[in-house]
Design a protein around this motif. Structure first.
Motif, PDB file in Angstrom:
ATOM      1  N   ASN A 276      14.273  27.332 -63.302  1.00  0.00           N
ATOM      2  CA  ASN A 276      13.430  26.104 -62.946  1.00  0.00           C
ATOM      3  C   ASN A 276      13.195  25.484 -63.820  1.00  0.00           C
ATOM      4  OD1 ASN A 276      10.275  25.460 -62.755  1.00  0.00           O
ATOM      5  ND2 ASN A 276      10.953  25.818 -60.182  1.00  0.00           N
ATOM      6  N   LYS A 277      12.775  25.823 -65.114  1.00  0.00           N
ATOM      7  CA  LYS A 277      12.067  25.297 -66.416  1.00  0.00           C
ATOM      8  C   LYS A 277      13.336  23.861 -66.545  1.00  0.00           C
ATOM      9  CE  LYS A 277       9.023  25.538 -70.011  1.00  0.00           C
ATOM     10  NZ  LYS A 277       8.816  27.009 -71.104  1.00  0.00           N
ATOM     11  N   MET A 278      14.583  24.971 -66.814  1.00  0.00           N
ATOM     12  CA  MET A 278      15.132  23.729 -67.546  1.00  0.00           C
ATOM     13  C   MET A 278      16.233  22.738 -66.614  1.00  0.00           C
ATOM     14  SD  MET A 278      18.759  27.225 -68.872  1.00  0.00           S
ATOM     15  CE  MET A 278      19.861  25.962 -69.203  1.00  0.00           C
ATOM     16  N   TRP A 279      15.786  23.328 -65.187  1.00  0.00           N
ATOM     17  CA  TRP A 279      16.398  22.554 -64.668  1.00  0.00           C
ATOM     18  C   TRP A 279      15.312  21.064 -63.932  1.00  0.00           C
ATOM     19  CZ3 TRP A 279      20.435  20.227 -62.623  1.00  0.00           C
ATOM     20  CH2 TRP A 279      20.475  19.385 -61.452  1.00  0.00           C
ATOM     21  N   LEU A 280      14.318  20.887 -64.205  1.00  0.00           N
ATOM     22  CA  LEU A 280      13.058  19.720 -64.731  1.00  0.00           C
ATOM     23  C   LEU A 280      13.159  19.317 -65.671  1.00  0.00           C
ATOM     24  CD1 LEU A 280      10.463  19.086 -63.657  1.00  0.00           C
ATOM     25  CD2 LEU A 280       9.722  21.097 -64.901  1.00  0.00           C
ATOM     26  N   ARG A 281      13.474  20.290 -67.077  1.00  0.00           N
ATOM     27  CA  ARG A 281      13.734  19.307 -68.272  1.00  0.00           C
ATOM     28  C   ARG A 281      15.477  18.409 -68.385  1.00  0.00           C
ATOM     29  NH1 ARG A 281      14.031  16.639 -72.185  1.00  0.00           N
ATOM     30  NH2 ARG A 281      13.327  16.965 -73.967  1.00  0.00           N
ATOM     31  N   ARG A 282      16.023  19.234 -67.345  1.00  0.00           N
ATOM     32  CA  ARG A 282      16.877  18.727 -67.323  1.00  0.00           C
ATOM     33  C   ARG A 282      17.015  16.810 -66.555  1.00  0.00           C
ATOM     34  NH1 ARG A 282      21.190  15.623 -64.026  1.00  0.00           N
ATOM     35  NH2 ARG A 282      22.885  15.412 -65.289  1.00  0.00           N
ATOM     36  N   GLN A 283      16.312  17.250 -65.310  1.00  0.00           N
ATOM     37  CA  GLN A 283      16.203  16.131 -64.286  1.00  0.00           C
ATOM     38  C   GLN A 283      15.532  15.226 -64.729  1.00  0.00           C
ATOM     39  OE1 GLN A 283      18.559  16.194 -62.320  1.00  0.00           O
ATOM     40  NE2 GLN A 283      17.579  16.236 -60.594  1.00  0.00           N
ATOM     41  N   THR A 284      14.316  15.420 -65.435  1.00  0.00           N
ATOM     42  CA  THR A 284      13.332  14.412 -66.458  1.00  0.00           C
ATOM     43  C   THR A 284      14.030  13.822 -66.950  1.00  0.00           C
ATOM     44  OG1 THR A 284      12.165  16.676 -67.717  1.00  0.00           O
ATOM     45  CG2 THR A 284      11.426  15.422 -65.351  1.00  0.00           C
ATOM     46  N   THR A 285      14.908  14.368 -67.018  1.00  0.00           N
ATOM     47  CA  THR A 285      15.716  13.943 -69.048  1.00  0.00           C
ATOM     48  C   THR A 285      16.305  12.826 -68.306  1.00  0.00           C
ATOM     49  OG1 THR A 285      15.578  15.794 -70.155  1.00  0.00           O
ATOM     50  CG2 THR A 285      17.400  14.034 -70.685  1.00  0.00           C
ATOM     51  N   LYS A 286      17.395  13.024 -67.315  1.00  0.00           N
ATOM     52  CA  LYS A 286      18.441  12.723 -67.036  1.00  0.00           C
ATOM     53  C   LYS A 286      18.145  11.668 -65.393  1.00  0.00           C
ATOM     54  CE  LYS A 286      22.179  15.415 -69.674  1.00  0.00           C
ATOM     55  NZ  LYS A 286      23.207  15.403 -69.239  1.00  0.00           N
ATOM     56  N   PHE A 287      17.548  11.781 -65.016  1.00  0.00           N
ATOM     57  CA  PHE A 287      17.638  11.073 -63.537  1.00  0.00           C
ATOM     58  C   PHE A 287      15.917  10.717 -63.325  1.00  0.00           C
ATOM     59  CE2 PHE A 287      16.555  12.488 -58.653  1.00  0.00           C
ATOM     60  CZ  PHE A 287      17.329  11.572 -58.887  1.00  0.00           C
ATOM     61  N   ASN A 288      15.713   9.571 -62.330  1.00  0.00           N
ATOM     62  CA  ASN A 288      14.918   8.667 -62.084  1.00  0.00           C
ATOM     63  C   ASN A 288      14.182   8.710 -61.156  1.00  0.00           C
ATOM     64  OD1 ASN A 288      13.652   7.908 -65.149  1.00  0.00           O
ATOM     65  ND2 ASN A 288      14.993   6.225 -64.946  1.00  0.00           N
ATOM     66  N   GLY A 289      14.527   9.456 -60.575  1.00  0.00           N
ATOM     67  CA  GLY A 289      14.314  10.219 -58.724  1.00  0.00           C
ATOM     68  C   GLY A 289      15.013   9.564 -57.811  1.00  0.00           C
ATOM     69  N   VAL A 290      14.695   9.522 -56.229  1.00  0.00           N
ATOM     70  CA  VAL A 290      15.101   8.727 -55.333  1.00  0.00           C
ATOM     71  C   VAL A 290      14.196   7.837 -55.030  1.00  0.00           C
ATOM     72  CG1 VAL A 290      15.577   9.198 -52.608  1.00  0.00           C
ATOM     73  CG2 VAL A 290      16.528  10.979 -54.608  1.00  0.00           C
ATOM     74  N   PRO A 291      14.223   6.415 -54.915  1.00  0.00           N
ATOM     75  CA  PRO A 291      13.617   5.327 -54.350  1.00  0.00           C
ATOM     76  C   PRO A 291      12.874   6.000 -53.419  1.00  0.00           C
ATOM     77  CG  PRO A 291      15.432   4.583 -54.411  1.00  0.00           C
ATOM     78  CD  PRO A 291      16.270   6.426 -54.281  1.00  0.00           C
ATOM     79  N   TYR A 292      11.352   5.551 -53.897  1.00  0.00           N
ATOM     80  CA  TYR A 292       9.995   5.843 -52.777  1.00  0.00           C
ATOM     81  C   TYR A 292      10.241   5.325 -51.423  1.00  0.00           C
ATOM     82  CZ  TYR A 292       5.433   5.027 -50.744  1.00  0.00           C
ATOM     83  OH  TYR A 292       4.850   4.804 -49.933  1.00  0.00           O
ATOM     84  N   ILE A 293      10.714   4.599 -50.903  1.00  0.00           N
ATOM     85  CA  ILE A 293      11.631   4.041 -49.753  1.00  0.00           C
ATOM     86  C   ILE A 293      11.827   5.345 -48.821  1.00  0.00           C
ATOM     87  CG2 ILE A 293      12.547   2.211 -48.254  1.00  0.00           C
ATOM     88  CD1 ILE A 293      11.500   0.300 -50.642  1.00  0.00           C
ATOM     89  N   ILE A 294      12.866   5.842 -49.909  1.00  0.00           N
ATOM     90  CA  ILE A 294      13.789   6.348 -49.307  1.00  0.00           C
ATOM     91  C   ILE A 294      13.469   8.563 -49.098  1.00  0.00           C
ATOM     92  CG2 ILE A 294      15.524   7.569 -49.598  1.00  0.00           C
ATOM     93  CD1 ILE A 294      16.652   4.590 -49.133  1.00  0.00           C
ATOM     94  N   GLN A 295      12.143   8.960 -49.776  1.00  0.00           N
ATOM     95  CA  GLN A 295      11.798  10.077 -49.286  1.00  0.00           C
ATOM     96  C   GLN A 295      10.775   9.385 -48.346  1.00  0.00           C
ATOM     97  OE1 GLN A 295      10.229  12.287 -53.324  1.00  0.00           O
ATOM     98  NE2 GLN A 295      11.112  10.132 -54.637  1.00  0.00           N
ATOM     99  N   ARG A 296      10.117   7.968 -48.661  1.00  0.00           N
ATOM    100  CA  ARG A 296       9.293   8.878 -46.579  1.00  0.00           C
ATOM    101  C   ARG A 296       9.941   8.429 -45.454  1.00  0.00           C
ATOM    102  NH1 ARG A 296       4.029   9.421 -47.352  1.00  0.00           N
ATOM    103  NH2 ARG A 296       3.192   8.061 -48.879  1.00  0.00           N
ATOM    104  N   GLY A 297      11.166   7.876 -45.879  1.00  0.00           N
ATOM    105  CA  GLY A 297      12.478   7.931 -44.871  1.00  0.00           C
ATOM    106  C   GLY A 297      12.298   9.716 -44.570  1.00  0.00           C
TER     107      GLY A 297
END
Ligand code: MLT
Length: 406
Positions: A276-297
């Protein structure tokens, strides 16, 4: 400037990842699309019905569209505008997912849920966490992404046979010590679904062998029998050996909208390190998240009205599957799936190979399916049809098949 001929000899080039030479030149669905486009260009007057790639045809439901519109409005107002969001997703969506899991008696902490742009990306990206020398175990036939992403990284892949003898639901092999195991249930491509006892056998195998199960539950929404597991976490012991990947692509028609989620339990630990910690580290480094608009959808999918609306769409696809299955039954064509899955997996008639049947259908009745051999050696002689077409096209395809097979 160095002489061009030295460059041509390759002396100064950096080394590419040669593992890419070990995967086929194009991805299965790209190969199919290329063939179909060539046929379409040569036969402009023929109507092609596409039941190949599992892409949805019904539009997003109203609850989702309304939520996306109102989120878009928020983004145009100074007070409600949002910039970078949390890479692992907004709590408003994760809370909805937490409740969804709870409705299936699974307790998750919010920080065990990671929002992503879909299961395919995460299934590939998760490999960042694992050593290249790990042995990967996949059922054959299988969704090609599991194999290709590992071959690209240079990992050894071994197969467990799925075939008509085991209802395309293989159990753990006693003679293989795997490190990374891929399971998909309801299965792509066969539509077969593991029951709880069968999944328990895999969970026990993984725990004994200190292996990790990468469980693809992208088609869980098609399960209608409450006794069949929708999540690997319904199985005791799974939280110490499994990661689950799911997506709203098939659940709510997000193939073009892109939103999925991955569950990495905090109890999942190897070598004293929490994945879980590794994946969080990976995602925060290489991914900027799904757009707010799409997450609301996506959030709207899990509201009561959203659930009602997506169920209507899922029923539509299930009815399509029934129509296809009945046509095949009429002509005594062996098939499975289509019940808890949008995929119908059939045996090609007259001992045709998968690609022969593909060409045969395309040329004679202009129906596109996916050749079973594209999913692995055990898929040879089989063919996959999807129920994601429109009702009119599904009926027309079945009429054409009926006439042709008759
Ligand atoms: C399929 O047809 O197997 C799926 O659409 C592929 C995917 O979900 O990426």
């Amino acid at each position: 400037m160095l002489p061009v001929n030295i460059k041509k000899q390759g002396v100064l080039f950096m080394n590419i990842n040669k593992n890419y030479q070990n995967v086929s030149e194009s991805y299965l669905f790209s190969t199919v699309a290329k063939k179909v486009n060539e046929f379409a260009a040569a036969n402009p007057n023929k109507k092609i019905i596409r039941l190949g790639i599992g892409d949805v045809t019904l539009p997003l439901c109203k609850a989702v569209v309304d939520a996306i519109k109102s989120a878009a409005d928020e983004m145009g107002i100074k007070e409600t505008f949002r910039g970078y969001g949390p890479e692992q997703g907004y709590d408003f969506l994760k809370t909805k997912l937490q409740d969804y899991y709870k409705s299936h008696n699974i307790e998750l902490d919010l920080d065990e849920i990671f929002i992503s742009d879909g299961a395919k990306s995460d299934l590939g990206n998760i490999l960042d966490l694992f050593d290249v020398n790990n042995t990967v175990l996949v059922p054959d036939p299988v969704y090609p992404v599991y194999v290709d992403t590992n071959v690209m990284a240079g990992r050894k892949v071994v197969y467990v046979n799925a075939n008509a003898d085991n209802d395309f639901l293989p159990l753990p092999p006693s003679d293989v010590k795997a490190d990374i195991i891929y399971l998909c249930s309801p299965n792509n491509p066969t539509g077969a679904v593991y029951n709880k006892e069968q999944l328990k056998a895999w969970v026990d195998y993984a725990n004994v062998n200190h292996a990790v199960i990468l469980f693809d539950s992208a088609y869980e929404c098609f399960i209608t029998d409450e006794n069949l597991p929708r999540s690997i976490f319904e199985i005791e012991g799974a939280k110490t050996c499994a990661i689950e990947f799911c997506s709203l692509s098939k659940t709510a028609g997000f193939t073009g909208t892109r939103c999925g989620y991955t569950v990495v339990p905090k109890t999942l630990e190897f070598d004293g390190v929490k994945l879980n910690k590794m994946w969080l580290r990976r995602q925060t480094t290489k991914f900027n998240g799904v757009p707010y608009i799409i997450q609301r959808g996506a959030e709207a999918v899990f509201t009561p009205i959203g659930q009602k609306e997506i169920q209507e769409n899922l029923s539509y696809y299930k009815e399509n599957a029934k129509i296809i299955s009945e046509t095949l039954k009429k002509h005594n064509i062996w098939h499975i799936g289509g019940k808890h899955s949008p995929y119908i997996w059939l045996r090609c008639p007259n001992n045709m190979t998968s690609w022969e049947f593909f060409d045969y259908l395309l040329e004679n009745v202009q129906i596109v399916g996916t050749p079973g051999s594209g999913f692995g050696n055990n898929g040879e002689g089989y063919f996959r049809l999807t129920s994601f077409g429109s009702r009119e096209n599904t009926i027309e395809a079945c009429e054409r098949l009926d006439k042709f097979l008759g």
